[in-house]
Design a protein around this motif. Structure first.
Motif, PDB file in Angstrom:
ATOM      1  N   VAL A  95     -21.821   8.295 -54.188  1.00 36.27           N
ATOM      2  CA  VAL A  95     -20.865   7.783 -53.192  1.00 36.27           C
ATOM      3  C   VAL A  95     -21.585   7.261 -51.962  1.00 36.27           C
ATOM      4  O   VAL A  95     -21.273   6.171 -51.438  1.00 36.27           O
ATOM      5  N   ILE A  96     -22.590   8.004 -51.484  1.00 33.93           N
ATOM      6  CA  ILE A  96     -23.316   7.585 -50.275  1.00 33.93           C
ATOM      7  C   ILE A  96     -24.121   6.313 -50.546  1.00 33.93           C
ATOM      8  O   ILE A  96     -24.107   5.355 -49.751  1.00 33.93           O
ATOM      9  N   SER A  97     -24.823   6.274 -51.701  1.00 29.04           N
ATOM     10  CA  SER A  97     -25.671   5.111 -52.016  1.00 29.04           C
ATOM     11  C   SER A  97     -24.851   3.842 -52.155  1.00 29.04           C
ATOM     12  O   SER A  97     -25.170   2.796 -51.557  1.00 29.04           O
ATOM     13  N   LEU A  98     -23.786   3.897 -52.967  1.00 31.02           N
ATOM     14  CA  LEU A  98     -22.948   2.709 -53.150  1.00 31.02           C
ATOM     15  C   LEU A  98     -22.151   2.386 -51.894  1.00 31.02           C
ATOM     16  O   LEU A  98     -21.829   1.229 -51.621  1.00 31.02           O
ATOM     17  N   GLY A  99     -21.816   3.443 -51.136  1.00 32.20           N
ATOM     18  CA  GLY A  99     -21.089   3.213 -49.884  1.00 32.20           C
ATOM     19  C   GLY A  99     -21.903   2.426 -48.885  1.00 32.20           C
ATOM     20  O   GLY A  99     -21.359   1.645 -48.101  1.00 32.20           O
ATOM     21  N   ILE A 100     -23.223   2.634 -48.909  1.00 35.04           N
ATOM     22  CA  ILE A 100     -24.100   1.874 -48.011  1.00 35.04           C
ATOM     23  C   ILE A 100     -24.122   0.399 -48.406  1.00 35.04           C
ATOM     24  O   ILE A 100     -24.077  -0.502 -47.562  1.00 35.04           O
ATOM     25  N   LEU A 142     -16.283  -0.469 -49.800  1.00 36.84           N
ATOM     26  CA  LEU A 142     -15.137  -0.484 -50.704  1.00 36.84           C
ATOM     27  C   LEU A 142     -15.514   0.099 -52.069  1.00 36.84           C
ATOM     28  O   LEU A 142     -14.757   0.882 -52.658  1.00 36.84           O
ATOM     29  N   MET A 143     -16.692  -0.266 -52.559  1.00 36.69           N
ATOM     30  CA  MET A 143     -17.152   0.259 -53.837  1.00 36.69           C
ATOM     31  C   MET A 143     -17.443   1.759 -53.722  1.00 36.69           C
ATOM     32  O   MET A 143     -17.175   2.533 -54.650  1.00 36.69           O
ATOM     33  N   GLY A 144     -17.984   2.165 -52.584  1.00 39.26           N
ATOM     34  CA  GLY A 144     -18.225   3.588 -52.361  1.00 39.26           C
ATOM     35  C   GLY A 144     -16.932   4.386 -52.409  1.00 39.26           C
ATOM     36  O   GLY A 144     -16.870   5.484 -52.978  1.00 39.26           O
ATOM     37  N   LEU A 145     -15.859   3.827 -51.803  1.00 37.22           N
ATOM     38  CA  LEU A 145     -14.552   4.480 -51.820  1.00 37.22           C
ATOM     39  C   LEU A 145     -14.001   4.561 -53.242  1.00 37.22           C
ATOM     40  O   LEU A 145     -13.422   5.575 -53.645  1.00 37.22           O
ATOM     41  N   TRP A 146     -14.195   3.475 -54.016  1.00 41.43           N
ATOM     42  CA  TRP A 146     -13.711   3.459 -55.404  1.00 41.43           C
ATOM     43  C   TRP A 146     -14.448   4.508 -56.249  1.00 41.43           C
ATOM     44  O   TRP A 146     -13.845   5.217 -57.058  1.00 41.43           O
ATOM     45  N   LEU A 170     -15.737   7.196 -55.043  1.00 39.80           N
ATOM     46  CA  LEU A 170     -15.256   8.484 -54.539  1.00 39.80           C
ATOM     47  C   LEU A 170     -14.020   8.935 -55.315  1.00 39.80           C
ATOM     48  O   LEU A 170     -13.875  10.109 -55.674  1.00 39.80           O
ATOM     49  N   VAL A 171     -13.124   7.949 -55.594  1.00 41.65           N
ATOM     50  CA  VAL A 171     -11.874   8.261 -56.307  1.00 41.65           C
ATOM     51  C   VAL A 171     -12.126   8.492 -57.799  1.00 41.65           C
ATOM     52  O   VAL A 171     -11.710   9.499 -58.366  1.00 41.65           O
ATOM     53  N   THR A 172     -12.815   7.559 -58.451  1.00 46.34           N
ATOM     54  CA  THR A 172     -12.964   7.640 -59.912  1.00 46.34           C
ATOM     55  C   THR A 172     -13.849   8.813 -60.335  1.00 46.34           C
ATOM     56  O   THR A 172     -13.492   9.582 -61.237  1.00 46.34           O
ATOM     57  N   PHE A 173     -15.008   8.952 -59.698  1.00 46.37           N
ATOM     58  CA  PHE A 173     -15.852  10.104 -60.029  1.00 46.37           C
ATOM     59  C   PHE A 173     -15.198  11.412 -59.590  1.00 46.37           C
ATOM     60  O   PHE A 173     -15.396  12.460 -60.203  1.00 46.37           O
ATOM     61  N   GLY A 174     -14.402  11.344 -58.511  1.00 47.49           N
ATOM     62  CA  GLY A 174     -13.675  12.537 -58.070  1.00 47.49           C
ATOM     63  C   GLY A 174     -12.688  13.017 -59.120  1.00 47.49           C
ATOM     64  O   GLY A 174     -12.497  14.219 -59.315  1.00 47.49           O
ATOM     65  N   LEU A 175     -12.038  12.057 -59.797  1.00 51.78           N
ATOM     66  CA  LEU A 175     -11.127  12.425 -60.884  1.00 51.78           C
ATOM     67  C   LEU A 175     -11.874  13.150 -62.006  1.00 51.78           C
ATOM     68  O   LEU A 175     -11.379  14.130 -62.577  1.00 51.78           O
ATOM     69  N   MET A 176     -13.088  12.667 -62.317  1.00 54.38           N
ATOM     70  CA  MET A 176     -13.877  13.269 -63.397  1.00 54.38           C
ATOM     71  C   MET A 176     -14.451  14.634 -63.000  1.00 54.38           C
ATOM     72  O   MET A 176     -14.534  15.544 -63.826  1.00 54.38           O
ATOM     73  N   ILE A 177     -14.832  14.773 -61.736  1.00 56.32           N
ATOM     74  CA  ILE A 177     -15.534  15.986 -61.299  1.00 56.32           C
ATOM     75  C   ILE A 177     -14.572  17.078 -60.848  1.00 56.32           C
ATOM     76  O   ILE A 177     -14.842  18.272 -61.028  1.00 56.32           O
TER      77      ILE A 177
END
Length: 580
Positions: free
Chosen positions: A159-164, A168-172, A174-181
């Protein structure tokens, strides 16, 4: 939410798992770091490989543009298995160290309070504790705690790497991997939790029923119901299989959703990569494959999380059961009391935990030093339960039993200094006569052994054996008759020389002549000691100072043999016992 996740509630007041997390925290942190680094290397390998493949398909302007990813690919390729191997060594070393101390702590807890534990749990429960619970806690670390910590670490990095690069991609992510984790694992706990609770309860019941029925399998066969015995377990196994199949069906659907989410992440990375690195910036199109391929190793880290989370329902039961064991932080105080040794029984009530049946109700009794007391009653009246309470092996539901003013349950391992027991079937181990006798006093000399054998009337019998004291008694002491086994048991007690001796129906199964001889030997050799004799008939009762009858959990008659003779009911019982 915590109410729906039992493991969180169990861990709040845990004193078994959390202490080890703190004790070996440095090794734990290293193992988690290596676990994260393993997947970072995997992702880095695929990232560089993806860039290298894409870049090699074009004509590089500079050989260094291909040479650098080649070196990184080799580095990540070598580092990933090496770090993973080191991580496995560190994590398993940590778990093995932890479980070694864990087992020691559990055995100490059981040993400290073994008899009380046995009064709360059936044999099948003990088997469940020893065989399942330790492995469950071990798996809690290896299959749940480690993978979750590693996944959380990777989640933060992604999330941090893509957010940098792209908020917008970092937020996405955050949501998709959050669903999995988080979301799907919690969903697994909620949906499959009840099924796993049932499966664990049914498995524990199988342990209990199996041990109970196997011990009585001869009676099943003699009753001509062996097929019914087998069918009981077949039915139980079928119920377990049914719930197991329903769990597997849910797991297949859940795993499908996990893969669909991962597919969505991959497609998202392709679209995002094409938008960010494609178009007119043709020199950057090689990064699209790099980012997409880097995601694939992460699937390995996340795919097992729902199963790991779901299994915490099983671990929670084990955790609760372990936390119900005695707390080893409370050290047993050394108690010292001096003669005379008096027992005081004050308003004792006792209810069996399993049946909820009150077996003793309001027992009051004083047993003075040197007194001989007989406790009589029909089977199930509560005599043996009272004996266990006197030894401190069980805790009264209400009331208290004191030895010189101290609650007997507080003596623990010190009770054998004051209390000896001869039970219905004294056990002789498959070793020498000398070793069996030295259970009473391991420092006893051969002369002392011969002395106690003489006192119990077995000296000539043992002397006549070819190997004398070194004679093997055979398994369970089958070399000797019932009366001889009781005399050998008495010899142990004489070597131990405790002030209080409890005879728990020691003459059951003996013929009348042998019984009378054994009783006379007991009375003579135990003269001067406090003698508590649990029995169901009146043979030799006239030798006692006090006699009590327990009926329906209460004292129905009490007094000296002479006083009780004035009671018509006692006289009738005495005559019936003598066959008159």
């Amino acid at each position: 939410m915590s109410n729906k996740i039992p493991i969180i509630k169990a861990l709040k007041h845990d004193r078994w798992v959390k202490p080890f997390l703190h004790r070996y925290k440095k090794t734990l942190i290293l193992a988690i770091f290596l676990g994260i680094l393993t997947f970072v290397c995997g992702a880095g390998l695929m990232f560089c490989a993806g860039f290298l493949i894409s870049k090699s398909a074009t004509r590089p302007e500079n050989i260094l543009l291909v040479y650098v990813p080649i070196v990184l690919t080799r580095a990540f390729g070598i580092a990933r298995p090496a770090i993973q191997y080191f991580e496995r060594i560190v994590s398993h070393n940590w778990v093995l160290r932890m479980t070694s101390k864990f087992r020691q702590k559990m055995y100490d807890a059981l040993e400290k309070d073994a008899a009380l534990f046995n009064s709360k749990y059936q044999l099948g429960d003990v088997l469940g504790l020893l065989s399942d619970d330790i492995s469950h806690i071990q798996n809690l670390y290896l299959r749940s705690i480690f993978p979750m910590f590693v996944a959380w670490g990777l989640y933060a990095i992604i999330v941090i790497s893509l957010g940098i690069l792209s908020p917008l991609m970092g937020l996405w992510m955050l949501v998709t991997f959050g669903l999995m984790i988080f979301a799907i694992p919690i969903w697994s706990i909620v949906i499959n939790g009840a099924r796993q609770d049932y499966e664990k309860a049914a498995q524990d019941k199988l342990y209990v029923d199996l041990t109970d029925n196997v011990m009585g399998v001869t009676d099943w066969m003699l009753a001509g119901r062996s097929q019914e015995f087998l069918q009981l377990h077949v039915d139980s196994r079928e119920k377990l299989l049914d719930v197991h199949q329903r769990m597997k069906k849910f797991e297949r659907f859940r795993n499908f959703l996990m893969q669909m989410l991962f597919l969505l992440i991959v497609i998202s990375l392709i679209i995002w990569g094409a938008a960010k690195f494609g178009g007119q910036q043709s020199l950057l199109t090689n990064w699209i494959a790099a980012f997409v391929l880097a995601a694939f190793p992460l699937n390995e880290a996340l795919a097992g999380l729902p199963t790991a989370a779901q299994e915490t329902n099983v671990y929670q039961k084990s955790l609760v059961r372990l936390n119900n064991l005695p707390d080893q932080k409370v050290k047993e105080k050394a108690l010292s009391i001096a003669a005379p040794y008096n027992l005081t029984i004050q308003n004792i009530h006792y209810t069996y935990p399993h049946t909820k049946k009150e077996i003793l109700r309001g027992i009051n009794l004083d047993i003075h030093a040197g007194e001989k007391i007989a406790i009589l009653g029909k089977s199930g009246a509560g005599k043996s339960t009272l004996a266990a309470l006197l030894r401190g092996d069980r805790k009264p539901t209400e009331g208290q039993i004191d030895l010189n003013g101290i609650d007997v349950t507080k003596f623990g391992d010190q009770m054998p200094k004051y209390f000896s027991v001869i039970n219905q079937k004294p056990y002789l181990f498959n070793t020498t006569i000398a070793n069996n006798l030295r259970l009473g006093n391991k420092e006893a000399s051969d002369d002392q052994l011969w002395d106690v054998l003489d006192r119990v009337g077995l000296k000539k019998t043992i002397e006549a054996l070819p190997e004398k004291l070194e004679t093997q008694v055979e398994e369970a002491g089958l070399r000797f008759s019932g009366g001889e086994r009781h005399r050998l048991s008495l010899a142990r007690i004489l070597l131990k020389n405790t002030p209080i001796v409890l005879l728990d129906e020691p003459t059951v199964g003996l013929d009348p002549i042998t019984e009378q001889a054994v009783i006379e030997t007991f009375m003579k050799q135990l003269n001067g000691k406090t003698l508590i004799w649990i029995t169901h008939h009146l043979q030799g009762i006239e030798k006692m100072n006090q006699v009590i009858f327990i009926e329906d959990g209460q004292i129905a008659m009490q007094g000296t043999p002479e006083q009780l003779w004035q009671n018509p009911r006692y006289r009738e019982l005495k005559k019936a016992d003598q066959g008159l």
